[in-house]
Design an enzyme around this catalytic site. Structure first.
Site, short mmCIF file in Angstrom:
data_model
loop_
_atom_site.label_atom_id
_atom_site.label_comp_id
_atom_site.label_asym_id
_atom_site.label_seq_id
_atom_site.Cartn_x
_atom_site.Cartn_y
_atom_site.Cartn_z
N ARG A 100 0.84 -1.20 0.00
CA ARG A 100 0.00 0.00 0.00
C ARG A 100 0.88 1.25 0.00
NH1 ARG A 100 -3.71 -1.23 5.14
NH2 ARG A 100 -1.84 -2.40 5.69
N ASP A 114 -3.39 -6.48 15.56
CA ASP A 114 -2.61 -5.23 15.58
C ASP A 114 -2.78 -4.48 16.89
OD1 ASP A 114 -5.19 -4.54 15.05
OD2 ASP A 114 -4.77 -3.35 13.27
N LYS A 137 1.69 2.06 7.21
CA LYS A 137 1.98 1.25 8.38
C LYS A 137 2.78 2.00 9.43
CE LYS A 137 0.67 -1.95 9.23
NZ LYS A 137 -0.70 -2.15 9.81
N TYR A 197 -0.96 4.66 10.48
CA TYR A 197 -1.36 3.74 11.55
C TYR A 197 -0.18 3.59 12.51
CZ TYR A 197 -5.45 2.32 8.88
OH TYR A 197 -6.64 2.32 8.22
N GLU A 247 -5.75 5.26 13.51
CA GLU A 247 -6.76 4.39 14.14
C GLU A 247 -7.46 5.00 15.33
OE1 GLU A 247 -3.49 3.77 14.19
OE2 GLU A 247 -2.86 3.25 16.22
N HIS A 260 -0.82 1.89 16.18
CA HIS A 260 -1.09 0.72 17.06
C HIS A 260 -0.04 0.64 18.18
CE1 HIS A 260 -3.99 -0.54 14.08
NE2 HIS A 260 -3.06 -0.58 13.16
#
Ligand code: NAI
Ligand code: PYR
Ligand code: MG
Length: 374
Positions: A15, A270, A75, A94, A118, A96
């Protein structure tokens, strides 16, 4: 503003954080966009597409990061990426952080301002930048689960939809949010027998109204889950407590209730995973077995359908990227409480309470950061 879009370096991650269409919007708004060469190649956006949209192509990641004011990724930064970040830079991706102490400490040490996709919220109690990937991962969870149920993958050799004269597989979906609904829809579409668990009664009521007798709903308790395991073929873990580590809904002791060759797909991996025996896996080696139960725990599931996922993700992120670029992060966050909730780390401090609690670190209140000047 100088905006940088790196090529993702996580295992099997194709991505990209911005499409050529997004680049064009930012250029039109007067910004400079630099894209790492090859960043979109895996999803059909070549360097020539980015150049045509007005981006400057940069081959070297270190040079790309060094000059950037805003870095837009997909990511969480890998160690070599967070070591490149510095005070004054804004990272939008993101993160996490709750289950990832090394990354949390790396971001704190960098001094950067890190805004997590997120934990950005919307006016309806949703998570608009997680939702598109949850839609993808929820739908994929059933594809992955169906594949893992095949004998050659260590599964018990069960076809999700059954055939005339043979009952369908039994699928349990733990968590009836975006991942859960999308997983349930796919499993129902294939003819499986689906039960969905949630702690939220309004959510269970909504699911019942939507799908009627095609789906069974259950209030989520350890007892209720345990009682269903004996006859389950596939269990999909889809719970979330935003920003926090996932609760462990299936413990190691409970695994022996499942039939041999049953499959657990832990989409919540995740956030640390909602099965005690889960550990993150990659698309290269997606599964492992514990006590005869196949575990699929890929932490970047949408990476496998990178083109669909990139388009879905960037549709949702672009308005926020434009806001951050046009206003600067502090004004953008001060004017949008939902975007402000994405702020996880700033100038060496943890701003998101659940992350601070997960790692036993001090928590810096959001209001203080937004009012500040550093
Ligand atoms: N592995 C991957 O590639 C991806 C993972 N995810 C992850 O999937 C997880 C779920 O995400 P969403 O569906 O978007 O969240 P969501 O917030 O839409 O839904 C979560 C649901 O879990 C329920 N829940 C909370 N505690 C529960 C419990 N003890 N028992 C049953 N239900 C409970 C909530 O009431 C809510 O309905 C998140 O951890 C997210 O990060 C999302 C996309 C990709
Ligand atoms: C949500 C997330 O972490 C992913 O799409 O990879
Ligand atoms: Mg993930």
């Amino acid at each position: 503003m100088d905006i940088a879009v790196p090529r993702e370096i996580k295992n099997n991650e194709y991505r990209v954080g911005m499409t050529p269409a997004g680049v064009r919007e930012l250029i039109r708004a007067g910004h400079r966009v630099r894209v790492q060469t090859g960043a979109g190649e895996g999803v059909g956006f070549g360097d020539d597409h980015y150049a045509a949209a007005g981006a400057e192509l940069v081959a070297d990641a270190a040079a790309l990061f060094a000059g950037a004011e805003l870095i837009v990724k997909v990511k969480e930064p890998q160690p070599e990426e967070y070591r490149r970040l510095k005070p004054g830079q804004v990272l939008f991706t993101y993160l996490h952080l709750a289950p990832d102490e090394a990354q949390t400490k790396g971001l704190l040490a960098s001094g950067c301002t890190a805004i997590a996709y997120e934990t950005v919220t919307d006016a309806h109690g949703g998570l608009p930048l997680l939702a598109p990937m949850s839609e993808v991962a929820g739908r994929m969870a059933v594809q992955a689960g169906a594949h893992c149920l095949e004998k050659a993958q260590g599964g018990r050799g069960v076809l999700l939809g059954g055939v005339p004269g043979v009952p369908p597989a039994r699928v349990l979906v733990l968590g009836g949010g975006v991942v859960g609904i999308n997983a349930a829809r796919m499993a129902m579409g294939l003819g499986a027998d689906v039960t969905i668990f949630d702690k939220s009664l309004p959510r269970l009521t909504q699911l019942d109204a939507l799908y009627g007798p095609a789906i069974k709903t259950q209030y989520s308790t350890a007892d209720a889950i345990e009682a269903e395991l004996e006859r389950a073929d596939l269990v999909i873990g889809a719970v979330l407590i935003p920003g926090a580590s996932a609760p462990k809904l299936i413990t190691r002791d409970m695994l022996n209730k499942l039939p041999k060759g049953a499959v657990l797909v832990d989409v919540a991996i995740d956030q640390g995973g909602c099965f005690e025996t889960s550990t993150p896996t990659t698309h290269q080696q997606p599964t492992f077995e514990v006590e005869g139960v196949v575990h699929y725990c890929v932490a970047n599931m949408p990476g496998a359908v990178a083109r669909t996922a990139t388009l879905a993700l960037t549709n949702a992120t672009l308005p926020f990227v434009l806001d951050l670029a046009n206003k600067g992060w502090r004004r953008a966050l001060n004017e949008d409480v939902h975007l402000a909730r994405g702020l996880n780390v700033h100038a060496g401090k943890v701003v998101y309470r659940a992350v601070a609690e997960a790692h036993g670190l001090a928590h810096e209140p959001l209001e203080r950061v937004l009012a500040g000047t550093n």
